[in-house]
Motif scaffolding. Sequence first.
Motif, short mmCIF file in Angstrom:
data_model
loop_
_atom_site.label_atom_id
_atom_site.label_comp_id
_atom_site.label_asym_id
_atom_site.label_seq_id
_atom_site.Cartn_x
_atom_site.Cartn_y
_atom_site.Cartn_z
N TYR A 193 11.25 -31.56 27.80
CA TYR A 193 10.06 -30.16 27.22
C TYR A 193 11.22 -28.88 26.42
O TYR A 193 12.53 -29.13 26.34
CB TYR A 193 9.55 -29.54 28.01
N VAL A 194 10.38 -28.25 25.43
CA VAL A 194 10.91 -27.04 24.29
C VAL A 194 10.45 -25.78 25.09
O VAL A 194 9.97 -26.07 25.18
CB VAL A 194 11.01 -27.45 22.66
N VAL A 195 11.58 -25.08 25.31
CA VAL A 195 11.02 -23.59 25.22
C VAL A 195 11.75 -22.93 24.03
O VAL A 195 13.05 -22.63 23.95
CB VAL A 195 11.78 -22.80 26.77
N ALA A 196 10.76 -21.80 23.58
CA ALA A 196 11.23 -20.60 22.75
C ALA A 196 11.70 -19.53 23.23
O ALA A 196 10.22 -19.30 23.39
CB ALA A 196 10.75 -21.07 20.99
N MET A 197 12.84 -19.17 23.38
CA MET A 197 13.55 -18.53 24.27
C MET A 197 13.44 -17.12 23.14
O MET A 197 14.16 -17.74 22.11
CB MET A 197 14.24 -18.20 25.04
N GLY A 198 12.91 -16.62 23.23
CA GLY A 198 13.09 -15.11 22.34
C GLY A 198 12.21 -14.95 20.86
O GLY A 198 12.09 -15.83 20.47
N ALA A 199 12.17 -13.40 20.31
CA ALA A 199 11.49 -13.81 19.29
C ALA A 199 12.35 -14.75 17.80
O ALA A 199 11.03 -15.10 17.83
CB ALA A 199 11.67 -12.52 18.64
N CYS A 242 10.73 -17.79 18.43
CA CYS A 242 9.66 -18.46 18.45
C CYS A 242 9.21 -18.05 17.03
O CYS A 242 8.53 -19.32 16.12
CB CYS A 242 8.24 -17.16 19.18
N GLY A 243 9.73 -17.55 16.18
CA GLY A 243 8.73 -17.32 15.12
C GLY A 243 10.35 -16.52 13.89
O GLY A 243 9.63 -15.52 12.86
N GLY A 244 10.97 -16.89 14.43
CA GLY A 244 11.81 -16.04 13.31
C GLY A 244 12.62 -14.85 13.13
O GLY A 244 13.93 -14.17 13.47
N GLY A 245 11.63 -13.91 14.59
CA GLY A 245 12.37 -12.55 15.08
C GLY A 245 12.92 -11.36 14.01
O GLY A 245 12.46 -11.89 12.75
N PRO A 246 13.54 -10.18 14.05
CA PRO A 246 14.15 -9.53 13.46
C PRO A 246 14.71 -9.97 12.31
O PRO A 246 14.85 -9.64 11.25
CB PRO A 246 14.77 -8.69 14.11
N PHE A 247 15.35 -11.36 12.36
CA PHE A 247 16.08 -11.85 10.75
C PHE A 247 15.23 -12.32 10.00
O PHE A 247 15.92 -13.76 9.66
CB PHE A 247 17.47 -12.55 11.58
N GLY A 278 15.84 -13.33 6.96
CA GLY A 278 17.60 -13.40 6.54
C GLY A 278 17.61 -15.12 5.59
O GLY A 278 16.82 -15.54 5.88
N TYR A 279 18.46 -15.17 4.32
CA TYR A 279 18.49 -16.22 3.94
C TYR A 279 18.93 -17.44 4.96
O TYR A 279 18.91 -18.85 3.91
CB TYR A 279 19.18 -16.16 2.95
N ASN A 280 19.56 -17.15 5.87
CA ASN A 280 20.16 -18.46 6.71
C ASN A 280 19.50 -18.67 8.07
O ASN A 280 19.66 -19.09 8.84
CB ASN A 280 21.49 -18.02 6.89
N VAL A 281 18.26 -18.30 8.07
CA VAL A 281 17.65 -18.60 9.07
C VAL A 281 16.17 -18.83 9.02
O VAL A 281 15.26 -18.48 8.05
CB VAL A 281 17.06 -16.50 9.99
N VAL A 282 15.91 -19.80 9.75
CA VAL A 282 14.58 -20.43 10.12
C VAL A 282 13.74 -19.83 10.50
O VAL A 282 13.72 -19.44 12.01
CB VAL A 282 15.01 -21.38 10.59
N SER A 283 12.22 -19.71 10.87
CA SER A 283 11.50 -19.01 10.83
C SER A 283 10.64 -19.34 11.89
O SER A 283 9.84 -20.64 11.78
CB SER A 283 9.84 -18.57 9.82
N GLY A 284 11.79 -19.71 12.81
CA GLY A 284 10.94 -20.45 14.23
C GLY A 284 11.14 -21.80 14.63
O GLY A 284 11.05 -23.09 13.77
N ILE A 285 11.82 -22.77 15.95
CA ILE A 285 11.93 -23.68 16.09
C ILE A 285 11.04 -24.26 16.03
O ILE A 285 10.99 -25.91 15.54
CB ILE A 285 12.70 -23.75 17.19
#
Lengths: 214, 203, 579
Positions: A105-111, A114-119, A122-129
């Motif tokens: 199972y995979v739990v996405a913890m935190g913004a 889930c979807g990239g969050g406040p970052f 940013g150019y190095n950030v994936v918008s959500g696992i």
Amino acid sequence: MPEELNSKGYDIPPEMQSLVAITTLDKIYNWGRRYSVWPMMFGLACCAIEMICTAAARFDFSRFGMEIMRPSPRQADLMLVSGTVTKKMVPQIVRLYNQMPEPKYVVAMGACACGGGPFKEGYNVVSGIDKFLPVDVYIPGCPPTPQALLFGLMKVQEMIDTQSLKEVRWYQKGELPAIPVPILGPDLIDPRDYPEFAEKLAKAQAEVTEPEGA
Amino acid sequence: MYGKGIIKGLGVTLKHFLDTYVDDIRVGKKRYTEEGVAYRSSKDVRGLFTVQYPEEKLPTPEEFRFIPFLVYDEGEDGEKNIRCTSCGICSKVCPPQCIWIVRSEDPETGRPIPEPSDFFIDVDVCMNCGMCAEFCPFDAIVMGHDYELAVYDRLANNIYDKDKLLKPAAYYQAIRPVNYRIQAEARAEKEAKKATAQSKKEA
Amino acid sequence: MTETTLAIANDIEARFPQCVTPDERGGYEGYLIEAGKLVEFATALRDEFGYDFLSSVTGVDYLPDEKMEVVYHTYRSTGGGAFVFKVQTPRQTPSVPSLCGIFPGAEFQEREAWDLLGIHFQGHPDLRRILMWEGFEGHPLRKDWKEAYYESDAKPFDSRWPVGEIYRAEDENPFKGNVVYPQGFDPDKWTPEGETALYAGMHEVETDEAMHTDQIVVNLGPQHPSTHGVFRMVATLDGETIVKLRPVMGYLHRNHEKIGERNTYLMNIPFTDRLDYLSSMTANWGYVQAVEKLLGPKTAAPERAEYIRVIMAEFTRISNHLMAIGALLNDLGAYFTPMLYALKERELILDIFEATAGSRMMCNYYRFGGLARDLPAGVYEKMRDLAFERLPRQIDELDRYLTENEVVIARCEGVGVLTPEEAIAYSAVGPVLRASGVPYDVRRADPYGIYERFDFDVAVRYHGDVYDRYLVRLDEIRQSIRILQQALDDLPEGEIMAGKPKYSMRVPAGEAYGRVEAPKGELGFYVVSDGSANPWRYHVRAPSFINLTALSKMCEGDKVADAVIILGSIDIVLGETDR
């Protein structure tokens, strides 16, 4: 195994045939699994600290049968993606996921997870696992408090309760395909994009150049 | 003596173990009440303390912030008077820019009406910083206390629209009594000043 | 310009006529050095003028002037203000001599400037990308570089209000991801660069051993239970001994500086929380201090706010050191029990933060000219209980539990030694520096806030090993409790904010470097303002990042198992290391 269990020679109406033995077995099977979800000891960012606090005395998720955090993916059932997923890290995360045995199972913890969050911008950030892994539960918050995390973990247990031996993916015929590991090129490349890569690339570059021309 | 340090350490561990039970016995049945929780995280306690979530929960302090919500005042006929005037300060001050507001316009004159026709917060971007609530001039957006928000599907659930964000002023008063009182007093004072200024003008 | 720099200004100008000119732009300080003379100048500065501690190196992209600038902040390790000097270089071919030979602590910072700004440092021993991967396209901090989700140069974005029809940024991007490829990129013709540059020189390291043995290269991390997050070390082992070690970072590079340059000044405060997420209050303070310097004396915080700032910072220090000690013991193999006891106390401090600031970890509590809100009812009493009774008692218990433990002593003593000279040269800060016998603490060396009023000792130990770093942290907790007791006794009533809080403001043009003694060491914020509502350059001098420069020095010659505790004793937080 489900086939054997369901063809014992009793006179079962056709629409019920696949259900009778399984429901009881499902209950036992799920009861066993729901109280032995071992999370992987795997922290990415800020949320990992809240995860450690949840494991510590005050919130103590061993009350839910999760006390054994395994650093090795081979022994873990649950991947808590706790923090910002960066492009540099995502190949490793996908590889870790592929190494975990089913059921997983995979739990996405935190913004961020889930979807990239406040970052997100940013150019190095994936918008959500969930762009790469099938996520089961999303826990919003930045960071979610330990109690919010516990609530999310209980959601995982509820999810386990609803699963049936007959339908779960890990007892289906054939091998489950591994998720292709992303590649670090001039930017992150998802191998699943290869078939339409040229087309998408042309579209993306048209979009980049257009606003400048306008 | 070799091993002295280890024995000392084991002694501390044993004491912790026993203290935890001593505390439990001392608190007795009050253990699962709010009073018990407060006692067990106070200075006098020596043992370990576990919150038995979900049966008991840690008391949430008033200033705690999670996902913001919009406040409406309940009118006499039960209609919702949204406090928000869609001035846009919250969306301008939001660090990750996760607040999206659609200002409503009068269909005839085309001039803005002080009420949002839609209001969105992307929970997957929100960083719970509380800037929106801090700088809202109308006390219309407030940081909520509800943290049990885990979902199975984020695409369907995690963009909160106006309906999902709206909560009554009574709820606001319940979770943040002190802030609510201070803001209500400030507003009353402002209105009183306005009224006196108005009456002076008229006189 | 500070008094000390004024005093030596004439000497320097006399020593280097022609090639050293004072920086006369409005709001700027320091000197502009000719690139050709930089190495000679830096050597003289260190050896003749005593500025032996290089705090920060960073680049600034002055796009309108077609120039790149490298800014150096140096201090004396005996205390005092900064000496700032800069080198300018054309933007098309930015190239500056490397200072690694004089200040080894510049190594990672110069690599970062190369990675993010594309400034080439001549003579740098190992100029590779550090935060991004090798093969990444472009240098992201350049002002004309745009990312996939680029919307506009400055926040707030126009799409949010008044017509804020919501969309997810990934839906606008054809790849459904946060990616952008260079013009003419063809995946069929492209070959991955991989990590050849990283492994170059790692195989077959020359050693003094008489007997030739096969060496192996081992990767620790990025997923490893003891790397405190997503940190990676590549080690060449000879048997169990480390002969060479290279840290690899960037796995949590969240583009803090790029986002920070788009944010307004106020928006950056909650982002600083997420730098060192174990001690967000001090990160707030460092940033707020830098911007307050730019805003001028009218934003000086009121008395009560100054006291609360100190109280919160010291509570943060205690909670951070508790976590550091717990994690170090975890790394030693004392699995989770010391951590459990440390976290138990930390939770109580977090309760105070939650009640006051609203969040356990991401406090977002400091504002320009004060604080976000006053202490709510009941919090002061809780603080007193903690500072006067509970924490002293529990720290003594932790001390009793761990300090004399034979296993701790056997594993920690004499491991990862850093001499005082090396510590200064590598720009080590915080407990790492003080455990090496250098009593340098920004609270004393260059006081800020109201630290001058309090009576406390700078914790210092002299062996420079892992055990001393542990002891320094324990000492520091005790000193923090002392400060807390004084501050809580003297806490005055009054306002907590100078003037009215404003959500948007213009900051006078100029530069400022604010630094505080964060629990992990000197945390600096370099902010350049062009007079608008968004910073032109926003740079974080992160102690965890720069302390890692000395990691390979500390590890080489020790056993592979010791690498883990040496890393633990530096106490890094990846949010700050990678930013």
